[in-house]
Motif scaffolding. Structure first.
Motif, mmCIF file in Angstrom:
data_model
loop_
_atom_site.group_PDB
_atom_site.id
_atom_site.type_symbol
_atom_site.label_atom_id
_atom_site.label_comp_id
_atom_site.label_asym_id
_atom_site.label_seq_id
_atom_site.Cartn_x
_atom_site.Cartn_y
_atom_site.Cartn_z
ATOM 1 N N ASN A 191 30.007 41.961 44.417
ATOM 2 C CA ASN A 191 29.428 41.844 45.760
ATOM 3 C C ASN A 191 30.303 42.548 46.797
ATOM 4 O O ASN A 191 29.790 43.237 47.694
ATOM 5 N N ARG A 192 31.633 42.397 46.669
ATOM 6 C CA ARG A 192 32.557 43.058 47.599
ATOM 7 C C ARG A 192 32.455 44.573 47.475
ATOM 8 O O ARG A 192 32.429 45.294 48.476
ATOM 9 N N ILE A 193 32.406 45.060 46.241
ATOM 10 C CA ILE A 193 32.343 46.507 46.011
ATOM 11 C C ILE A 193 31.061 47.092 46.595
ATOM 12 O O ILE A 193 31.067 48.144 47.245
ATOM 13 N N GLU A 194 29.950 46.401 46.368
ATOM 14 C CA GLU A 194 28.652 46.912 46.810
ATOM 15 C C GLU A 194 28.538 46.990 48.331
ATOM 16 O O GLU A 194 27.713 47.733 48.859
ATOM 17 N N LYS A 195 29.374 46.235 49.040
ATOM 18 C CA LYS A 195 29.361 46.277 50.500
ATOM 19 C C LYS A 195 30.230 47.405 51.050
ATOM 20 O O LYS A 195 30.252 47.645 52.261
ATOM 21 N N GLN A 196 30.957 48.078 50.178
ATOM 22 C CA GLN A 196 31.802 49.187 50.622
ATOM 23 C C GLN A 196 30.999 50.488 50.654
ATOM 24 O O GLN A 196 29.806 50.520 50.367
ATOM 25 N N SER A 197 31.691 51.572 50.964
ATOM 26 C CA SER A 197 31.020 52.859 51.163
ATOM 27 C C SER A 197 30.432 53.417 49.861
ATOM 28 O O SER A 197 30.802 53.000 48.760
ATOM 29 N N LYS A 198 29.522 54.381 50.022
ATOM 30 C CA LYS A 198 28.951 55.058 48.862
ATOM 31 C C LYS A 198 30.039 55.759 48.057
ATOM 32 O O LYS A 198 29.978 55.839 46.827
ATOM 33 N N PHE A 199 31.064 56.278 48.763
ATOM 34 C CA PHE A 199 32.170 56.958 48.080
ATOM 35 C C PHE A 199 32.907 55.990 47.155
ATOM 36 O O PHE A 199 33.198 56.306 46.005
ATOM 37 N N VAL A 200 33.192 54.796 47.668
ATOM 38 C CA VAL A 200 33.879 53.780 46.854
ATOM 39 C C VAL A 200 33.028 53.415 45.651
ATOM 40 O O VAL A 200 33.508 53.354 44.513
ATOM 41 N N ASN A 201 31.742 53.198 45.874
ATOM 42 C CA ASN A 201 30.855 52.806 44.782
ATOM 43 C C ASN A 201 30.690 53.910 43.743
ATOM 44 O O ASN A 201 30.503 53.629 42.560
ATOM 45 N N SER A 202 30.796 55.163 44.186
ATOM 46 C CA SER A 202 30.673 56.269 43.230
ATOM 47 C C SER A 202 31.890 56.363 42.320
ATOM 48 O O SER A 202 31.861 57.054 41.301
ATOM 49 N N GLY A 203 32.972 55.667 42.684
ATOM 50 C CA GLY A 203 34.176 55.667 41.854
ATOM 51 C C GLY A 203 34.190 54.569 40.810
ATOM 52 O O GLY A 203 35.126 54.469 40.011
ATOM 53 N N VAL A 204 33.147 53.726 40.796
ATOM 54 C CA VAL A 204 33.095 52.632 39.824
ATOM 55 C C VAL A 204 32.837 53.187 38.423
ATOM 56 O O VAL A 204 31.913 53.970 38.211
ATOM 57 N N VAL A 205 33.678 52.791 37.475
ATOM 58 C CA VAL A 205 33.522 53.180 36.076
ATOM 59 C C VAL A 205 33.178 51.920 35.290
ATOM 60 O O VAL A 205 33.757 50.855 35.509
ATOM 61 N N ALA A 206 32.223 52.020 34.379
ATOM 62 C CA ALA A 206 31.806 50.861 33.582
ATOM 63 C C ALA A 206 33.008 50.270 32.849
ATOM 64 O O ALA A 206 33.878 50.998 32.360
ATOM 65 N N LEU A 207 33.059 48.941 32.775
ATOM 66 C CA LEU A 207 34.202 48.259 32.168
ATOM 67 C C LEU A 207 34.445 48.701 30.727
ATOM 68 O O LEU A 207 35.595 48.878 30.304
ATOM 69 N N LYS A 208 33.376 48.866 29.979
ATOM 70 C CA LYS A 208 33.507 49.311 28.585
ATOM 71 C C LYS A 208 34.189 50.677 28.521
ATOM 72 O O LYS A 208 35.039 50.919 27.645
ATOM 73 N N ASP A 209 33.847 51.556 29.466
ATOM 74 C CA ASP A 209 34.444 52.897 29.491
ATOM 75 C C ASP A 209 35.902 52.849 29.933
ATOM 76 O O ASP A 209 36.739 53.586 29.399
ATOM 77 N N VAL A 210 36.215 51.993 30.909
ATOM 78 C CA VAL A 210 37.606 51.840 31.341
ATOM 79 C C VAL A 210 38.460 51.363 30.175
ATOM 80 O O VAL A 210 39.574 51.849 29.947
ATOM 81 N N ALA A 211 37.928 50.403 29.410
ATOM 82 C CA ALA A 211 38.668 49.885 28.258
ATOM 83 C C ALA A 211 38.929 50.981 27.236
ATOM 84 O O ALA A 211 40.058 51.129 26.741
ATOM 85 N N LYS A 212 37.910 51.756 26.916
ATOM 86 C CA LYS A 212 38.066 52.819 25.910
ATOM 87 C C LYS A 212 39.047 53.891 26.379
ATOM 88 O O LYS A 212 39.935 54.315 25.620
ATOM 89 N N ILE A 213 38.897 54.330 27.622
ATOM 90 C CA ILE A 213 39.795 55.356 28.165
ATOM 91 C C ILE A 213 41.236 54.849 28.162
ATOM 92 O O ILE A 213 42.173 55.580 27.800
ATOM 93 N N SER A 214 41.419 53.597 28.540
ATOM 94 C CA SER A 214 42.762 53.013 28.606
ATOM 95 C C SER A 214 43.404 52.955 27.226
ATOM 96 O O SER A 214 44.571 53.330 27.043
ATOM 97 N N LEU A 215 42.653 52.486 26.237
ATOM 98 C CA LEU A 215 43.209 52.345 24.892
ATOM 99 C C LEU A 215 43.387 53.687 24.209
ATOM 100 O O LEU A 215 44.381 53.902 23.493
ATOM 101 N N ASP A 216 42.461 54.614 24.431
ATOM 102 C CA ASP A 216 42.650 55.967 23.891
ATOM 103 C C ASP A 216 43.951 56.561 24.434
ATOM 104 O O ASP A 216 44.756 57.132 23.686
ATOM 105 N N GLY A 217 44.158 56.415 25.745
ATOM 106 C CA GLY A 217 45.369 56.945 26.363
ATOM 107 C C GLY A 217 46.621 56.275 25.828
ATOM 108 O O GLY A 217 47.635 56.925 25.562
ATOM 109 N N LEU A 218 46.562 54.950 25.673
ATOM 110 C CA LEU A 218 47.708 54.206 25.150
ATOM 111 C C LEU A 218 48.096 54.707 23.769
ATOM 112 O O LEU A 218 49.281 55.008 23.513
ATOM 113 N N PHE A 219 47.133 54.811 22.865
ATOM 114 C CA PHE A 219 47.435 55.204 21.490
ATOM 115 C C PHE A 219 47.750 56.689 21.353
ATOM 116 O O PHE A 219 48.334 57.113 20.358
#
Length: 262
Positions: A191-219
């Protein structure tokens, strides 16, 4: 099958949940940690369907004695991956922020992260190769008014991680820090994110993708991981903007968000 475990704090929902699921798909056994009554048992049953072992520990990590009890429990397993995901934040006028509100951010983001890591290092270094992933934030790249303590706590995680990288590199421990942008981790945050600017909302990455990117980078041994092209671009912009300018711009956006909820 990997016989070692991955421990994830803040694992009941949001990014922590998806990190746990992703690690299970990579054949790690899983140790889930979260507050009591956060449905960890339900998540454990879901993860068991991926044919790995799962254990869980419910506790409040803002209390020192609970951290010690958690680590004592975790050290009965061979831990190869530690993910310090538990954290909290928010946006408030400093005069309206309670003592407990500020103290919880410090205890969870700073103390719990550092102490859990320190106390698990002997376990991690017993493994031929081990990994530590600490969750910072894009907020670490600038001070922000009306958030005050939160960006400072995430900067601490950045510096803490970078110090660990240097100290533990000779012990076959990879330390990575990830800087997620805005994430819809629960209904309140969404709810907080959705009340922010379109620019902020365009930076949202799906949680599943954040997890994969994070773990790929770690390994892959990456020490700094920024999920999402727009977040990488934002990091570049923040690096070249004068400090006074970026603090003013970011603080103005947060103030607008707070005022919109009043």
């Amino acid at each position: 099958m990997n016989n070692n475990y991955a421990l994830i704090t803040g694992a009941s929902q949001g990014l922590g949940k998806y990190l746990a699921l992703d690690l299970a798909q990579r054949n790690y056994h899983i140790l889930l940690v979260a507050l009591p009554n956060e449905n960890l048992e339900t998540l454990a049953l879901e993860i068991k369907k991926l044919h790995v072992k799962v254990e869980f520990f419910e506790t409040d990590l803002t209390k020192k004695e609970n951290i010690l009890a958690l680590v004592d429990w975790a050290n009965s397993f061979s831990v190869e991956v530690l993910i310090n995901n538990a954290g909290c934040g928010g946006s408030k006028y400093i005069n309206e922020a309670s003592f407990d509100y500020m103290d919880t951010i410090i205890q969870l983001n700073v103390r719990a992260t550092s102490l859990i890591t320190k106390l698990l290092i002997p376990n991690l270094t017993k493994q031929p190769k081990s990994y530590i992933l600490n969750i910072s934030s894009m907020a670490a790249f600038s001070p922000i008014g009306f958030k005050t303590v939160y960006p400072a706590s995430k900067k601490f995680i950045e510096y803490f991680s970078q110090g660990l990288q240097e100290e533990l590199k000779s012990q076959n421990v990879t330390v990575s820090v990830v800087y997620p942008g805005p994430m819809k981790t629960n209904a309140e945050v969404s709810n907080r994110i959705e009340k922010q600017s379109k620019f902020v909302n365009s930076g949202v990455v799906a949680l599943k993708d954040v997890a994969k990117i994070s773990l790929d980078g770690l390994f892959q041994g990456k020490n700094r991981i920024i999920p999402g092209k727009l977040n990488k671009f934002s990091r570049y912009i923040l690096a070249i903007l004068p400090l006074k300018t970026k603090v003013k711009l970011l603080s103005k956006a947060v103030k607008k968000e707070i005022d919109a909820t009043k």
